[in-house]
Scaffold this motif. Structure first.
Motif, mmCIF file in Angstrom:
data_model
loop_
_atom_site.group_PDB
_atom_site.id
_atom_site.type_symbol
_atom_site.label_atom_id
_atom_site.label_comp_id
_atom_site.label_asym_id
_atom_site.label_seq_id
_atom_site.Cartn_x
_atom_site.Cartn_y
_atom_site.Cartn_z
ATOM 1 N N UNK A 135 0.837 -1.198 0.000
ATOM 2 C CA UNK A 135 0.000 0.000 0.000
ATOM 3 C C UNK A 135 0.876 1.254 0.000
ATOM 4 N N UNK A 136 0.241 2.417 -0.050
ATOM 5 C CA UNK A 136 0.981 3.682 -0.119
ATOM 6 C C UNK A 136 1.654 4.018 1.205
ATOM 7 N N UNK A 137 0.942 3.833 2.324
ATOM 8 C CA UNK A 137 1.469 4.291 3.606
ATOM 9 C C UNK A 137 1.516 5.811 3.627
ATOM 10 N N UNK A 218 -4.725 8.601 2.877
ATOM 11 C CA UNK A 218 -5.658 9.163 3.860
ATOM 12 C C UNK A 218 -6.285 8.091 4.743
ATOM 13 N N UNK A 219 -6.161 6.831 4.340
ATOM 14 C CA UNK A 219 -6.808 5.757 5.092
ATOM 15 C C UNK A 219 -5.809 4.819 5.765
ATOM 16 N N UNK A 220 -4.518 5.036 5.561
ATOM 17 C CA UNK A 220 -3.538 4.087 6.100
ATOM 18 C C UNK A 220 -3.375 4.270 7.605
ATOM 19 N N UNK A 221 -3.327 3.176 8.292
ATOM 20 C CA UNK A 221 -3.146 3.162 9.739
ATOM 21 C C UNK A 221 -2.619 1.781 10.117
ATOM 22 N N UNK A 222 -1.894 1.630 11.236
ATOM 23 C CA UNK A 222 -1.366 0.313 11.613
ATOM 24 C C UNK A 222 -2.455 -0.757 11.656
ATOM 25 N N UNK A 223 -2.142 -1.910 11.090
ATOM 26 C CA UNK A 223 -3.088 -3.018 11.058
ATOM 27 C C UNK A 223 -4.076 -2.966 9.917
ATOM 28 N N UNK A 224 -4.042 -1.905 9.110
ATOM 29 C CA UNK A 224 -4.972 -1.760 7.987
ATOM 30 C C UNK A 224 -4.458 -2.522 6.771
ATOM 31 N N UNK A 225 -5.274 -3.415 6.241
ATOM 32 C CA UNK A 225 -4.930 -4.162 5.032
ATOM 33 C C UNK A 225 -5.929 -3.782 3.952
ATOM 34 N N UNK A 226 -5.704 -2.642 3.332
ATOM 35 C CA UNK A 226 -6.636 -2.130 2.342
ATOM 36 C C UNK A 226 -5.871 -1.367 1.274
ATOM 37 N N UNK A 227 -6.258 -1.556 0.015
ATOM 38 C CA UNK A 227 -5.627 -0.837 -1.091
ATOM 39 C C UNK A 227 -6.716 -0.228 -1.974
ATOM 40 N N UNK A 228 -6.400 0.895 -2.582
ATOM 41 C CA UNK A 228 -7.321 1.568 -3.497
ATOM 42 C C UNK A 228 -6.993 1.121 -4.913
ATOM 43 N N UNK A 254 3.370 -6.273 -12.717
ATOM 44 C CA UNK A 254 3.894 -7.030 -11.583
ATOM 45 C C UNK A 254 3.311 -6.471 -10.286
ATOM 46 N N UNK A 255 2.526 -7.250 -9.549
ATOM 47 C CA UNK A 255 2.025 -6.777 -8.262
ATOM 48 C C UNK A 255 3.114 -6.822 -7.193
ATOM 49 N N UNK A 256 3.160 -5.806 -6.370
ATOM 50 C CA UNK A 256 4.151 -5.726 -5.288
ATOM 51 C C UNK A 256 3.406 -5.331 -4.012
ATOM 52 N N UNK A 257 3.604 -6.097 -2.949
ATOM 53 C CA UNK A 257 2.951 -5.756 -1.675
ATOM 54 C C UNK A 257 3.984 -5.669 -0.562
ATOM 55 N N UNK A 258 3.851 -4.613 0.251
ATOM 56 C CA UNK A 258 4.768 -4.399 1.373
ATOM 57 C C UNK A 258 4.034 -4.593 2.689
ATOM 58 N N UNK A 259 4.333 -5.675 3.367
ATOM 59 C CA UNK A 259 3.783 -5.904 4.695
ATOM 60 C C UNK A 259 4.496 -4.986 5.689
ATOM 61 N N UNK A 260 3.727 -4.221 6.456
ATOM 62 C CA UNK A 260 4.310 -3.329 7.452
ATOM 63 C C UNK A 260 4.399 -1.890 7.014
ATOM 64 N N UNK A 261 4.118 -1.586 5.731
ATOM 65 C CA UNK A 261 4.214 -0.204 5.260
ATOM 66 C C UNK A 261 3.269 0.723 6.032
ATOM 67 N N UNK A 262 2.084 0.233 6.353
ATOM 68 C CA UNK A 262 1.115 1.058 7.071
ATOM 69 C C UNK A 262 1.421 1.197 8.557
ATOM 70 N N UNK A 263 2.431 0.461 9.042
ATOM 71 C CA UNK A 263 2.744 0.485 10.470
ATOM 72 C C UNK A 263 3.805 1.510 10.842
ATOM 73 N N UNK A 264 4.290 2.269 9.856
ATOM 74 C CA UNK A 264 5.368 3.228 10.129
ATOM 75 C C UNK A 264 4.888 4.408 10.972
ATOM 76 N N UNK A 265 3.646 4.817 10.779
ATOM 77 C CA UNK A 265 3.084 5.950 11.523
ATOM 78 C C UNK A 265 1.668 5.618 11.969
#
Length: 362
Positions: A135-137, A218-228, A254-265
């Motif tokens: 996700x964007x994070x 605008x929707x990223x938050x720790x524990x959120x698993x959601x993509x636009x 090529x799909x790319x997913x980063x686990x933990x990106x939304x947990x930075x802030x």
């Protein structure tokens, strides 16, 4: 002292390491323990990137204007003239620097979280690719570290592939910041830049696009698993704006997913219908990015040191279609979504998620 060390470490990989080793040999009374020193360097390396991204362009613009009012006006005039001549360079492949991409400071940046890059399939140098990053994070730390630097060894994992991380075109209108970004192989996320890299620059190119963009941040938050992604067909999601989807059907996806990106802030999420949410969306349309109210660990601006693991999925082979129909775009858009969901489900339990966790596609 910490800022001095980070500047020295930036000079070159060998220089930074040798200087650091020498300083560690100083008496313990004059220097903190090695582990604390490493932590400080890691935090400073991340902080300098965050501050550079937020303030470097504006600060250098104001400085350039101020210099015109001083005895240094000639320097400012020469730089401005060169800036005008060089204006289209970001749209024509940029000006990447292997030296900058290999700075030692990026290894400290990587180790702060830490950030890892995992390869699942080969990318062939005879093809061009569009990597959709999710996700964007808040700051796309995983995207920058993996594709804007060599800290996680992209070139070794994918030999013959040259990554170009796409970001807001407005950043390339700001003095100094534009050169800093281009040195890492970062390009504007607009049609001209992407078309050049994928159509006029040979093969072995991989343009990395953070598909969710400002709306997703605008929707990223720790524990959120959601993509636009649901309502973004190839024309919008892959090229980054609403133009014809022709280029999207010339390069493999090529799909790319980063686990933990939304947990930075942690972010303050405003409810729909509130004046604050309306203000965010208005500024998003005007500025091209969404101003978020977020906070991290130290001073609120340094992110939390949670692991970020980036998984590069299996390429979706796309034939060259000059004038794809809407049905063809829908077909590959659906294939891309299914591939991203499979990638998430395959690796989620390895990185702290439950088997019952699902990826929400908005």
């Amino acid at each position: 002292m910490g800022w001095i060390i980070v500047v020295l470490c930036v000079l070159s990989p060998g220089t930074g390491s040798s200087i650091l080793s020498s300083l560690q040999d100083l008496p313990s009374a004059l220097w903190p323990c090695s582990s604390k020193m490493e932590k400080h360097l890691q935090a400073i390396s991340v902080l300098q990137w965050v501050i550079s991204f937020l303030a470097l362009g504006i600060a250098c613009t104001l400085l350039l204007i101020y210099m015109f009012c001083t005895d240094c006006w000639l320097i400012a005039a020469l730089y401005t003239a060169w800036l005008i001549v060089d204006w289209n360079t970001p749209k024509q492949g940029g000006r990447r620097s292997s030296w900058v991409r290999n700075w030692t400071v990026w290894t400290y940046f990587r180790d702060y979280f830490p950030i890892r890059l995992i390869k699942t399939h080969d990318l062939l140098p005879s093809r061009n690719y569009i990597l959709g990053y999710h996700p964007h994070g808040i700051f796309c730390f995983g995207a920058f570290c993996n594709f804007g630097t060599e800290a996680t060894g992209f070139s070794k994992k994918f030999p013959g592939i040259k990554p170009s991380l796409a970001t807001l075109a407005g950043n390339f209108r700001l003095p100094v910041l534009r050169d800093y970004l281009m040195s890492g192989g970062i390009c504007p996320v607009n049609r001209h830049s992407i078309d050049y890299l994928l159509s006029c620059n040979g093969t072995g190119n991989a343009v990395v696009i953070v598909v969710g963009g400002a709306a997703e941040s605008l929707h990223c938050t720790p524990g959120m698993n959601s993509v636009t992604l649901r309502n973004r067909k190839a024309s919008a999601a892959i090229l980054g704006h609403k133009h014809t989807p022709t280029q999207a059907l010339r390069s493999d996806l090529v799909p790319v997913y980063s686990f933990g990106e939304n947990d930075a802030y942690k972010q303050v999420i405003f409810e729909d219908g509130t004046c604050w949410k309306a203000l965010q969306r208005r500024l998003q349309k005007l500025l091209g990015f969404a101003p978020c109210l977020f906070y991290g660990s130290s001073w609120g601006i340094v992110p939390f040191s949670n692991p970020i693991t980036t998984i590069v999925g299996e390429p979706i082979t796309v034939p060259k279609i000059e004038e794809p129909t809407e049905e063809m775009v829908d077909l590959y858009h659906g294939m891309y979504i299914r591939s991203l969901l499979c990638l998430f489900d395959k690796y989620k339990t390895r990185f702290g998620l439950k088997e019952s966790d699902i990826l929400h596609i908005q």
